[in-house]
Design a protein around this motif. Structure first.
Motif, PDB file in Angstrom:
ATOM      1  N   LEU A 265      32.456  25.302 100.353  1.00  0.00           N
ATOM      2  CA  LEU A 265      32.864  26.012  99.138  1.00  0.00           C
ATOM      3  C   LEU A 265      31.706  26.630  98.374  1.00  0.00           C
ATOM      4  O   LEU A 265      31.902  27.131  97.266  1.00  0.00           O
ATOM      5  CB  LEU A 265      33.619  25.056  98.201  1.00  0.00           C
ATOM      6  CG  LEU A 265      34.868  24.361  98.738  1.00  0.00           C
ATOM      7  CD1 LEU A 265      35.459  23.448  97.672  1.00  0.00           C
ATOM      8  CD2 LEU A 265      35.905  25.366  99.207  1.00  0.00           C
ATOM      9  N   ASN A 266      30.506  26.624  98.946  1.00  0.00           N
ATOM     10  CA  ASN A 266      29.345  27.023  98.143  1.00  0.00           C
ATOM     11  C   ASN A 266      29.229  28.522  97.925  1.00  0.00           C
ATOM     12  O   ASN A 266      28.450  28.965  97.082  1.00  0.00           O
ATOM     13  CB  ASN A 266      28.042  26.449  98.717  1.00  0.00           C
ATOM     14  CG  ASN A 266      27.747  26.919 100.132  1.00  0.00           C
ATOM     15  OD1 ASN A 266      28.343  27.870 100.618  1.00  0.00           O
ATOM     16  ND2 ASN A 266      26.826  26.221 100.792  1.00  0.00           N
ATOM     17  N   GLY A 267      29.933  29.327  98.681  1.00  0.00           N
ATOM     18  CA  GLY A 267      29.953  30.769  98.419  1.00  0.00           C
ATOM     19  C   GLY A 267      28.596  31.436  98.452  1.00  0.00           C
ATOM     20  O   GLY A 267      28.378  32.440  97.773  1.00  0.00           O
ATOM     21  N   ASP A 268      27.674  30.931  99.267  1.00  0.00           N
ATOM     22  CA  ASP A 268      26.306  31.460  99.255  1.00  0.00           C
ATOM     23  C   ASP A 268      26.015  32.418 100.408  1.00  0.00           C
ATOM     24  O   ASP A 268      24.868  32.776 100.646  1.00  0.00           O
ATOM     25  CB  ASP A 268      25.288  30.324  99.247  1.00  0.00           C
ATOM     26  CG  ASP A 268      25.307  29.485 100.519  1.00  0.00           C
ATOM     27  OD1 ASP A 268      26.234  29.680 101.357  1.00  0.00           O
ATOM     28  OD2 ASP A 268      24.421  28.630 100.684  1.00  0.00           O
ATOM     29  N   ASP A 269      27.053  32.865 101.108  1.00  0.00           N
ATOM     30  CA  ASP A 269      26.858  33.833 102.183  1.00  0.00           C
ATOM     31  C   ASP A 269      26.718  35.224 101.564  1.00  0.00           C
ATOM     32  O   ASP A 269      27.573  35.649 100.782  1.00  0.00           O
ATOM     33  CB  ASP A 269      28.058  33.790 103.125  1.00  0.00           C
ATOM     34  CG  ASP A 269      27.837  34.556 104.423  1.00  0.00           C
ATOM     35  OD1 ASP A 269      27.158  35.611 104.381  1.00  0.00           O
ATOM     36  OD2 ASP A 269      28.350  34.114 105.466  1.00  0.00           O
ATOM     37  N   PRO A 270      25.667  35.973 101.890  1.00  0.00           N
ATOM     38  CA  PRO A 270      25.514  37.326 101.334  1.00  0.00           C
ATOM     39  C   PRO A 270      26.686  38.243 101.679  1.00  0.00           C
ATOM     40  O   PRO A 270      26.929  39.222 100.973  1.00  0.00           O
ATOM     41  CB  PRO A 270      24.222  37.825 101.988  1.00  0.00           C
ATOM     42  CG  PRO A 270      23.458  36.588 102.311  1.00  0.00           C
ATOM     43  CD  PRO A 270      24.488  35.576 102.701  1.00  0.00           C
ATOM     44  N   ALA A 271      27.427  37.921 102.759  1.00  0.00           N
ATOM     45  CA  ALA A 271      28.577  38.744 103.138  1.00  0.00           C
ATOM     46  C   ALA A 271      29.801  38.472 102.272  1.00  0.00           C
ATOM     47  O   ALA A 271      30.749  39.262 102.275  1.00  0.00           O
ATOM     48  CB  ALA A 271      28.927  38.511 104.605  1.00  0.00           C
ATOM     49  N   ASN A 272      29.796  37.362 101.543  1.00  0.00           N
ATOM     50  CA  ASN A 272      30.900  37.056 100.640  1.00  0.00           C
ATOM     51  C   ASN A 272      31.056  38.207  99.650  1.00  0.00           C
ATOM     52  O   ASN A 272      30.087  38.637  99.028  1.00  0.00           O
ATOM     53  CB  ASN A 272      30.604  35.750  99.911  1.00  0.00           C
ATOM     54  CG  ASN A 272      31.766  35.238  99.082  1.00  0.00           C
ATOM     55  OD1 ASN A 272      32.460  36.001  98.409  1.00  0.00           O
ATOM     56  ND2 ASN A 272      31.957  33.937  99.099  1.00  0.00           N
ATOM     57  N   ILE A 273      32.262  38.723  99.475  1.00  0.00           N
ATOM     58  CA  ILE A 273      32.478  39.888  98.630  1.00  0.00           C
ATOM     59  C   ILE A 273      31.926  39.691  97.226  1.00  0.00           C
ATOM     60  O   ILE A 273      31.438  40.641  96.598  1.00  0.00           O
ATOM     61  CB  ILE A 273      33.984  40.251  98.589  1.00  0.00           C
ATOM     62  CG1 ILE A 273      34.228  41.578  97.858  1.00  0.00           C
ATOM     63  CG2 ILE A 273      34.798  39.125  97.990  1.00  0.00           C
ATOM     64  CD1 ILE A 273      33.743  42.790  98.573  1.00  0.00           C
ATOM     65  N   VAL A 274      31.946  38.457  96.703  1.00  0.00           N
ATOM     66  CA  VAL A 274      31.463  38.231  95.336  1.00  0.00           C
ATOM     67  C   VAL A 274      29.954  38.409  95.226  1.00  0.00           C
ATOM     68  O   VAL A 274      29.431  38.660  94.141  1.00  0.00           O
ATOM     69  CB  VAL A 274      31.891  36.834  94.835  1.00  0.00           C
ATOM     70  CG1 VAL A 274      30.970  35.726  95.361  1.00  0.00           C
ATOM     71  CG2 VAL A 274      31.944  36.801  93.309  1.00  0.00           C
ATOM     72  N   ASN A 275      29.246  38.310  96.349  1.00  0.00           N
ATOM     73  CA  ASN A 275      27.790  38.478  96.346  1.00  0.00           C
ATOM     74  C   ASN A 275      27.347  39.892  96.713  1.00  0.00           C
ATOM     75  O   ASN A 275      26.144  40.167  96.741  1.00  0.00           O
ATOM     76  CB  ASN A 275      27.148  37.492  97.331  1.00  0.00           C
ATOM     77  CG  ASN A 275      27.320  36.050  96.903  1.00  0.00           C
ATOM     78  OD1 ASN A 275      27.249  35.733  95.719  1.00  0.00           O
ATOM     79  ND2 ASN A 275      27.563  35.174  97.864  1.00  0.00           N
ATOM     80  N   ARG A 276      28.283  40.780  96.937  1.00  0.00           N
ATOM     81  CA  ARG A 276      27.926  42.136  97.358  1.00  0.00           C
ATOM     82  C   ARG A 276      27.769  43.051  96.143  1.00  0.00           C
ATOM     83  O   ARG A 276      28.277  44.176  96.098  1.00  0.00           O
ATOM     84  CB  ARG A 276      28.962  42.667  98.341  1.00  0.00           C
ATOM     85  CG  ARG A 276      29.043  41.829  99.627  1.00  0.00           C
ATOM     86  CD  ARG A 276      30.161  42.320 100.545  1.00  0.00           C
ATOM     87  NE  ARG A 276      29.852  43.621 101.116  1.00  0.00           N
ATOM     88  CZ  ARG A 276      29.158  43.826 102.233  1.00  0.00           C
ATOM     89  NH1 ARG A 276      28.665  42.793 102.905  1.00  0.00           N
ATOM     90  NH2 ARG A 276      28.945  45.041 102.690  1.00  0.00           N
ATOM     91  N   THR A 277      27.055  42.573  95.154  1.00  0.00           N
ATOM     92  CA  THR A 277      26.835  43.282  93.903  1.00  0.00           C
ATOM     93  C   THR A 277      25.487  43.990  93.910  1.00  0.00           C
ATOM     94  O   THR A 277      24.701  43.863  94.853  1.00  0.00           O
ATOM     95  CB  THR A 277      26.872  42.303  92.716  1.00  0.00           C
ATOM     96  OG1 THR A 277      25.783  41.368  92.881  1.00  0.00           O
ATOM     97  CG2 THR A 277      28.177  41.527  92.654  1.00  0.00           C
ATOM     98  N   LEU A 278      25.199  44.699  92.827  1.00  0.00           N
ATOM     99  CA  LEU A 278      23.903  45.358  92.683  1.00  0.00           C
ATOM    100  C   LEU A 278      22.759  44.356  92.688  1.00  0.00           C
ATOM    101  O   LEU A 278      21.640  44.680  93.085  1.00  0.00           O
ATOM    102  CB  LEU A 278      23.882  46.165  91.381  1.00  0.00           C
ATOM    103  CG  LEU A 278      24.770  47.417  91.339  1.00  0.00           C
ATOM    104  CD1 LEU A 278      24.850  47.942  89.906  1.00  0.00           C
ATOM    105  CD2 LEU A 278      24.242  48.492  92.270  1.00  0.00           C
ATOM    106  N   THR A 279      23.035  43.135  92.231  1.00  0.00           N
ATOM    107  CA  THR A 279      21.993  42.111  92.160  1.00  0.00           C
ATOM    108  C   THR A 279      21.990  41.196  93.377  1.00  0.00           C
ATOM    109  O   THR A 279      21.127  40.329  93.493  1.00  0.00           O
ATOM    110  CB  THR A 279      22.182  41.252  90.900  1.00  0.00           C
ATOM    111  OG1 THR A 279      23.472  40.609  90.952  1.00  0.00           O
ATOM    112  CG2 THR A 279      22.087  42.083  89.637  1.00  0.00           C
ATOM    113  N   GLY A 280      22.975  41.359  94.271  1.00  0.00           N
ATOM    114  CA  GLY A 280      23.042  40.511  95.457  1.00  0.00           C
ATOM    115  C   GLY A 280      23.574  39.127  95.189  1.00  0.00           C
ATOM    116  O   GLY A 280      23.318  38.201  95.966  1.00  0.00           O
ATOM    117  N   GLY A 281      24.298  38.951  94.084  1.00  0.00           N
ATOM    118  CA  GLY A 281      24.836  37.636  93.778  1.00  0.00           C
ATOM    119  C   GLY A 281      26.067  37.712  92.906  1.00  0.00           C
ATOM    120  O   GLY A 281      26.315  38.713  92.231  1.00  0.00           O
ATOM    121  N   GLY A 282      26.845  36.650  92.929  1.00  0.00           N
ATOM    122  CA  GLY A 282      28.027  36.524  92.095  1.00  0.00           C
ATOM    123  C   GLY A 282      28.349  35.057  91.938  1.00  0.00           C
ATOM    124  O   GLY A 282      27.596  34.193  92.394  1.00  0.00           O
TER     125      GLY A 282
END
Length: 267
Positions: free
Chosen positions: A208-225
């Motif tokens: 559940l850590n959501g730390d994959d860069p491919a996760n849509i929430v991390n595909r931001t301008l800053t590379g994180g969500g």
């Protein structure tokens, strides 16, 4: 006056979405081998499914205009996501709207005068058996979701899990906070604690850590969500009538305490 369907708008926006980087190719992983669809694109292409019957997509992108020579006007830089709304992970659609600043039942800005954020959701709208419509966050390639997230500095996604998936005792009402935006994660954990909501850092929960860069929430301008996984008991406590038709009209104090904590972290 010419009318344009929502499907046409979705396709037009998708045409300008950036192509995925090779390092985050959308391929199935062992952790989500049970998913019936390898991506949203694959799901949309299935002739056995129909939008408006099996699933729905809703989004809002706020207009931003600055035509003044004076100081610049604020530009929308936050997006809220519910990848598995409707009957897939119940309660996440309503939370997505409320965190974005809209009452899930009336559509009115809530709280009045408060900030509103861009949002996108994919919802299972069948009477039952919505779980097969689940597409894991690392495989989300919906063009509108991709476009909104790629233009945002901050992103929050709402998900549902069981206490067992979170490594918690049966019946535990809690939220697990993950994602690559460590600063936002810290603010969320602090705001949940202040609101009396049990929250856990997902760093120690690989599933559940959501730390994959491919996760849509991390595909931001800053590379994180920030990815928020709410256990079933917590989501159940947020509605007096826990059905897709009535959740939006029967939100409880627990629902609004959670929403207020997330919005406080975003501000």
């Amino acid at each position: 006056m010419t009318t344009i369907s929502r499907r046409t708008v979705l396709g037009a926006i998708g045409a300008v979405a950036a192509a995925p980087a090779a390092s985050v190719a959308l391929v199935p992983t062992a952790a989500y081998a049970a998913d019936d669809y390898a991506s949203n694109t694959a799901l949309y292409a299935d002739p056995a499914l129909a939008e408006g019957v099996d699933y729905a997509r809703r989004y809002r992108r706020h207009e931003a205009v600055d035509g003044s020579d004076a100081a610049s006007s604020p530009f929308p830089d936050t997006v809220v996501l519910a990848l598995h709304g409707g009957g897939i992970e119940p309660g996440t659609s309503e939370l997505c709207l409320a965190v974005a600043g809209y009452h899930p039942g009336t559509g009115a800005v809530e709280p009045a005068g408060g900030p509103t954020y861009d949002h996108w959701m994919f919802e299972g709208i069948r009477a039952s058996n919505n779980s097969p419509l689940h597409v894991t966050a690392t495989h989300c390639d919906d063009p509108v979701a991709r476009a909104l997230t790629a233009g945002a500095r901050r992103a929050v996604s709402l998900h549902g899990c069981t206490p067992a998936q979170a490594g918690l005792a049966d019946g535990t009402a809690a939220v697990v906070v993950g994602g690559l935006d460590l600063a936002l994660k810290g603010r969320l954990l602090a705001c949940f604690a202040a609101a009396g909501i049990q929250a856990h850092d997902a760093a120690g929960i690989p599933a559940l850590n959501g730390d994959d860069p491919a996760n849509i929430v991390n595909r931001t301008l800053t590379g994180g969500g920030a990815q928020l996984e709410l256990t079933t008991p917590l989501r159940t406590a947020m509605f007096t009538t826990n059905t897709r038709a009535q959740r939006k009209n029967t939100t409880t104090a627990t629902f609004w305490q959670f929403v207020t904590a997330v919005r406080a972290a975003l501000q």
